[in-house]
Design a protein around this motif. Structure first.
Motif, PDB file in Angstrom:
ATOM      1  N   SER A 129      -0.140  11.073  -3.558  1.00  0.00           N
ATOM      2  CA  SER A 129      -1.414  10.330  -3.276  1.00  0.00           C
ATOM      3  C   SER A 129      -1.779  10.119  -1.838  1.00  0.00           C
ATOM      4  O   SER A 129      -2.916  10.254  -1.736  1.00  0.00           O
ATOM      5  CB  SER A 129      -0.885   8.851  -3.953  1.00  0.00           C
ATOM      6  N   LEU A 130      -0.768  10.080  -0.871  1.00  0.00           N
ATOM      7  CA  LEU A 130      -1.099   9.753   0.264  1.00  0.00           C
ATOM      8  C   LEU A 130      -2.011  10.947   0.871  1.00  0.00           C
ATOM      9  O   LEU A 130      -3.094  11.038   1.569  1.00  0.00           O
ATOM     10  CB  LEU A 130       0.043   9.613   1.239  1.00  0.00           C
TER      11      LEU A 130
ATOM     12  N   ALA B 275       1.953   1.790   4.917  1.00  0.00           N
ATOM     13  CA  ALA B 275       2.927   2.082   3.782  1.00  0.00           C
ATOM     14  C   ALA B 275       4.211   1.475   4.060  1.00  0.00           C
ATOM     15  O   ALA B 275       5.380   1.827   3.243  1.00  0.00           O
ATOM     16  CB  ALA B 275       3.000   3.338   3.517  1.00  0.00           C
TER      17      ALA B 275
ATOM     18  N   VAL C  37      -5.372  11.039  -0.419  1.00  0.00           N
ATOM     19  CA  VAL C  37      -6.360  10.133   0.200  1.00  0.00           C
ATOM     20  C   VAL C  37      -6.756  10.777   1.543  1.00  0.00           C
ATOM     21  O   VAL C  37      -7.874  10.571   1.949  1.00  0.00           O
ATOM     22  CB  VAL C  37      -5.764   8.682   0.273  1.00  0.00           C
ATOM     23  N   ARG C  38      -5.861  11.334   2.416  1.00  0.00           N
ATOM     24  CA  ARG C  38      -5.994  12.155   3.700  1.00  0.00           C
ATOM     25  C   ARG C  38      -7.167  13.116   3.501  1.00  0.00           C
ATOM     26  O   ARG C  38      -8.340  13.370   4.183  1.00  0.00           O
ATOM     27  CB  ARG C  38      -4.767  12.757   4.250  1.00  0.00           C
TER      28      ARG C  38
ATOM     29  N   MET D 157       0.812  -1.324  -0.183  1.00  0.00           N
ATOM     30  CA  MET D 157      -0.106  -0.062  -0.114  1.00  0.00           C
ATOM     31  C   MET D 157       0.966   1.275  -0.056  1.00  0.00           C
ATOM     32  O   MET D 157       0.555   2.290   0.589  1.00  0.00           O
ATOM     33  CB  MET D 157      -0.983   0.030   1.225  1.00  0.00           C
TER      34      MET D 157
ATOM     35  N   LEU E 169      -7.616   4.268   2.548  1.00  0.00           N
ATOM     36  CA  LEU E 169      -6.510   4.133   2.013  1.00  0.00           C
ATOM     37  C   LEU E 169      -6.380   2.656   1.213  1.00  0.00           C
ATOM     38  O   LEU E 169      -5.822   2.588   0.244  1.00  0.00           O
ATOM     39  CB  LEU E 169      -5.463   4.370   3.028  1.00  0.00           C
TER      40      LEU E 169
ATOM     41  N   LEU F 104       1.845   4.220  -1.156  1.00  0.00           N
ATOM     42  CA  LEU F 104       1.581   5.542  -2.109  1.00  0.00           C
ATOM     43  C   LEU F 104       2.677   6.522  -2.015  1.00  0.00           C
ATOM     44  O   LEU F 104       3.191   6.726  -1.015  1.00  0.00           O
ATOM     45  CB  LEU F 104       0.314   5.995  -1.567  1.00  0.00           C
TER      46      LEU F 104
ATOM     47  N   ARG G  77      -8.089   2.648  -1.952  1.00  0.00           N
ATOM     48  CA  ARG G  77      -7.465   3.334  -3.003  1.00  0.00           C
ATOM     49  C   ARG G  77      -6.287   2.537  -3.486  1.00  0.00           C
ATOM     50  O   ARG G  77      -5.663   3.007  -4.677  1.00  0.00           O
ATOM     51  CB  ARG G  77      -7.109   4.729  -2.501  1.00  0.00           C
ATOM     52  N   ALA G  78      -5.637   1.811  -2.673  1.00  0.00           N
ATOM     53  CA  ALA G  78      -4.336   1.238  -3.086  1.00  0.00           C
ATOM     54  C   ALA G  78      -4.785  -0.303  -3.794  1.00  0.00           C
ATOM     55  O   ALA G  78      -3.979  -1.135  -3.989  1.00  0.00           O
ATOM     56  CB  ALA G  78      -3.555   0.928  -1.750  1.00  0.00           C
TER      57      ALA G  78
ATOM     58  N   ARG H  62      -1.685   4.888   8.988  1.00  0.00           N
ATOM     59  CA  ARG H  62      -1.186   4.949   7.452  1.00  0.00           C
ATOM     60  C   ARG H  62       0.227   4.980   7.225  1.00  0.00           C
ATOM     61  O   ARG H  62       0.441   4.241   6.273  1.00  0.00           O
ATOM     62  CB  ARG H  62      -1.809   6.367   6.956  1.00  0.00           C
TER      63      ARG H  62
ATOM     64  N   ALA I  87      -8.612   4.438   7.471  1.00  0.00           N
ATOM     65  CA  ALA I  87      -7.737   3.340   7.148  1.00  0.00           C
ATOM     66  C   ALA I  87      -8.090   2.405   5.885  1.00  0.00           C
ATOM     67  O   ALA I  87      -7.772   2.069   4.750  1.00  0.00           O
ATOM     68  CB  ALA I  87      -7.277   2.479   8.136  1.00  0.00           C
TER      69      ALA I  87
END
Length: 505
Positions: free
Chosen positions: A101-102, A133, A105-106, A95, A160, A97, A163-164, A129, A157
């Motif tokens: 990208s991270l 990662a 997502v946040r 995962m 995340l 990112l 999205r991954a 997170r 979470a």
């Protein structure tokens, strides 16, 4: 020593057993490495065994005792380190990112929320997170008081993970709890296109089969369920994240079965609990987990007013419950046992009959206890959640989870037989809506426990309550949950010897 067993008998038996133990070749194997012994000025294990049973003087006995306590903690820490190392070496879902990208997502998650995250929620989400990662499987415990917003953290979470490109499995201990968590998660994540489903035992066959097919085909991103998630036919296309709610309700094997449904890697795992375990104890009981704590309640949550009252005040207390209910609220009345016992005067069955016919006559009263089947319990809780049942009389089965925003009163009869941490959990069942809420702890007249119970009227911080509980009850059966490793020591005591534990660790 116990009735009929004299000190000299014990001494005679030790005098026979000790030479046999010391002559056993196994006693030459020292659990502590030589370097550790040298660094701390400890003699070897054989010496400690002899000196604690047959010391020359009290000083020698104390030295032997300290060494053996250190040894117990050292072995506990080694076992936890081995478990950690084993997980760290396993493959994790990727995962990782990039920073942009991270951050996206946040930001996306915070836009989805109908409220602003507390500082504690934001901090814990960042820890989770970062773990997800990091390239090794996350193994994290999320502790937080009832109402501190752990589900929102878990949902952040889950977004995340989705999205991954991974699926999430969320396991709750009961159907009603799973349904409530599903409703919250779906409301939060559906606007982002995250597809959720509820998988519980009570589904129609066709509905269940469809959900199972969609999980295999990766149509579903998040599945919320009970033990139904670990049945053989439930398979995932890409399970990458596992959330376990109220983790003490599930055995180690059940957690392992769910994790094993991930293919080719060990999924990131988040276990959540509202049982406040003091920070000191959490470091040992959950030594193989990283611990995150949500130690801040969302703004606007009204504290629950807590009172300690004597038995003789019961008529007044029940009158107050009736007033609250007739003005449209709901109430819990908790009894410690199903039937009459020496420890508890109030049997739930008898109390329910008495209250139905007297104090709560004309109100809609229901009873829930541990001898009912899961289905029966869920049916009663559903009627209560829907507002049909006005007063719920229960044993401690209501301790975990159920969210009834309209319930404003929690009465606990024979409160003196409960631990403080458990009472704090029960108190958390009310105060979930916008109305002022009350918890009334009833103890026998003149009971010495009133002073102990008063801790709850002074603070609503679960961690302070748990520390007090720990001082009073010791580290054994904390909050009614026997923690693994918490009380398996022969000599060591986590509270008294905590500095030694930290040193050994």
């Amino acid at each position: 020593l116990t009735a009929g067993l004299q000190n000299r008998t014990v001494r005679r038996l030790i005098a026979k057993a000790l030479p046999l133990a010391l002559a056993d070749p196994a006693s030459a194997v020292d659990p502590l490495p030589a370097g550790v012994n040298r660094g701390r000025g400890f003699a070897d294990a054989r010496w400690a065994l002899r000196a604690i049973h047959h010391p020359k003087d009290m000083e020698e006995a104390d030295r032997a005792k300290r060494r053996l306590i250190f040894e117990e903690f050292f072995l506990l820490a080694i076992a936890a380190a081995l478990r950690r190392a084993a997980v760290k070496d396993e493959a994790a879902p990727d995962m990782r990112l990039d920073a942009a990208s991270l951050a996206a997502v946040r930001d996306e998650f915070e836009r989805l929320l109908p409220f602003v995250l507390t500082g504690a929620q934001r901090r814990v989400l960042d820890e989770i997170r970062a773990d997800m990662a990091a390239g090794a499987p996350m193994n994290r415990l999320l502790q937080g008081d009832v109402g501190s917003g752990k589900t929102a953290v878990a949902a952040g979470a889950m977004l995340l993970a989705a999205r991954a490109g991974f699926q999430t499995a969320f396991m709750a201990p009961t159907e009603i709890l799973a349904a409530q968590q599903y409703a919250r998660i779906d409301a939060l994540l559906a606007p982002a296109g995250v597809r959720s489903a509820l998988l519980v035992g009570g589904l129609k066959r066709r509905t269940r089969d469809l959900i199972v097919d969609e999980l295999r085909a990766k149509v579903i991103d998040v599945v919320v369920g009970t033990h139904a998630l670990i049945t053989d036919d439930v398979a995932f296309a890409a399970l990458g994240f596992v959330v376990i709610d109220e983790q003490h309700r599930f055995g180690v094997m059940q957690r392992a079965v769910l994790r094993a449904k991930a293919k080719g890697h060990t999924p990131h795992t988040l276990v959540m609990t509202a049982t406040p375990i003091p920070r000191t104890l959490a470091q040992s009981v959950y030594a193989d987990l990283d611990v995150s704590i949500v130690d801040e309640l969302p703004p606007g949550r009204l504290p629950v007013k807590t009172y300690v009252r004597a038995e003789s005040a019961k008529p007044k207390i029940f009158e107050f419950v009736r007033e609250q209910v007739t003005s449209g609220r709901q109430a819990f009345v908790v009894c410690p046992a199903i039937e009459e016992s020496e420890r508890a005067v109030h049997s739930a069955l008898q109390e329910a009959e008495r209250l139905r016919g007297e104090a709560f006559k004309g109100l809609r009263v229901a009873l829930v206890h541990g001898r009912l089947s899961s289905q029966e319990k869920d049916d009663v809780m559903r009627l209560f959640a829907d507002g049909f049942v006005q007063v719920l009389i229960s044993t401690t089965v209501v301790e975990v989870g159920v969210d009834i925003p309209n319930a404003t009163v929690m009465v606990v009869l024979d409160a003196n037989v409960f631990g403080l941490a458990q009472l704090h959990q029960l108190r958390g069942r009310v105060g979930r809506g916008t109305e002022k809420s009350y918890c009334i702890l009833v103890a026998p007249d003149g009971s010495e426990d009133a002073r102990r119970l008063a801790v709850l009227s002074r603070t609503d911080d679960g961690f302070i309550v748990a520390e007090e509980d720990l001082k009073i009850r010791g580290s054994g059966d904390l909050g009614g949950v026997r923690q693994h490793g918490g009380d398996d020591f022969k000599l060591a005591n986590l509270i008294r010897d905590f500095p030694v534990f930290v040193e050994a660790k």
